[in-house]
Design an enzyme around this catalytic site. Structure first.
Site, mmCIF file in Angstrom:
data_model
loop_
_atom_site.group_PDB
_atom_site.id
_atom_site.type_symbol
_atom_site.label_atom_id
_atom_site.label_comp_id
_atom_site.label_asym_id
_atom_site.label_seq_id
_atom_site.Cartn_x
_atom_site.Cartn_y
_atom_site.Cartn_z
ATOM 1 N N CYS A 166 0.862 -1.175 0.000
ATOM 2 C CA CYS A 166 0.000 0.000 0.000
ATOM 3 C C CYS A 166 0.900 1.226 0.000
ATOM 4 O O CYS A 166 2.093 1.115 -0.294
ATOM 5 C CB CYS A 166 -1.005 -0.013 1.157
ATOM 6 N N CYS A 186 -1.908 2.054 -4.019
ATOM 7 C CA CYS A 186 -0.659 2.753 -4.358
ATOM 8 C C CYS A 186 -0.568 3.103 -5.831
ATOM 9 O O CYS A 186 0.371 3.767 -6.272
ATOM 10 C CB CYS A 186 0.568 1.969 -3.910
ATOM 11 N N CYS A 233 3.038 1.542 -7.472
ATOM 12 C CA CYS A 233 3.290 0.130 -7.203
ATOM 13 C C CYS A 233 4.120 -0.467 -8.340
ATOM 14 O O CYS A 233 3.920 -0.132 -9.506
ATOM 15 C CB CYS A 233 1.980 -0.641 -7.060
#
Length: 212
Positions: free
Chosen positions: A85, A159, A163
């Site tokens: 996250c 995210c 990510c």
């Protein structure tokens, strides 16, 4: 960041422990490089410098374990899941806690954040404690290439483009409210949603859920 004498001693001791754990897999140079780069990851934001060598050792051990898996030097066949996250302080930490609780030693889980926070969200810690799961010893940490590459499944939670994406890897995006800044009453439903998703994932991975 300069090391105090106590930190130098602690890092040297950590390097010795890691060398013993990874004997025959990695040499001293690799171990020290991972230990010191792990230390640097936390040095700029750690609230209490006393714990820096310990955090660095724990993170270096995770990264070295991942690297051994990526390079085919060690693989015990257990599925590995990485929860990501933004701050690695709430959602991903609760997912990690539930995964480890339900899977036991049958699977491996790690967590990380694109912008790691200073500490795990105390409300998330309290919510998990209500379920008998202690995540108070966890700490926000970044993701690294070897950790992502070693995972069989990467679960992202909010995210977005930050990510990491590696071709050929299984990704899942869990749409969950962010517990940051929310009270316990608001975090409980998020916690329960996280657990349901973790149990579904374990079933898909054919991991037998540990009985309490």
């Amino acid at each position: 960041m300069p090391h105090t004498l106590d930190q130098q001693v602690a890092l040297a001791t950590a390097a010795s422990r890691l060398a013993a754990d990874f004997e025959g897999t990695f040499g001293a140079e690799t171990i020290e490089r991972f230990l010191h780069t792990s230390y640097d990851q936390f040095a700029g934001r750690a609230a209490v410098a006393t714990f820096l060598p310990l955090l660095a050792e724990r993170f270096a051990r995770q990264r070295l374990t991942a690297l051994a898996r990526v390079e085919g030097l060690s693989h015990d066949g257990r599925p590995t899941v990485l929860f990501l996250c933004v701050h690695n302080a709430g959602r991903s930490q609760m997912a990690l806690g539930f995964f480890r609780y339900h899977a036991g030693d049958a699977a491996i889980a790690w967590s990380g954040g694109s912008e790691p926070g200073d500490q795990v969200n105390p409300v998330a810690v309290a919510a998990m404690a209500e379920r008998g799961i202690d995540i108070s010893a966890e700490y926000p940490k970044p993701w690294t290439d070897e950790v992502v590459r070693a995972a069989d499944v990467v679960v992202t939670m909010g995210c977005g483009d930050a990510c990491p994406v590696f071709p050929g890897k299984r990704y899942e995006d869990w749409s969950l409210d962010d517990p940051a800044g929310q009270g316990l009453d608001a975090v409980r439903p998020i916690r329960d949603d996280v657990e349901r998703r973790v149990l579904t994932l374990l079933d898909e991975l054919q991991v037998t859920v540990r009985q309490p």
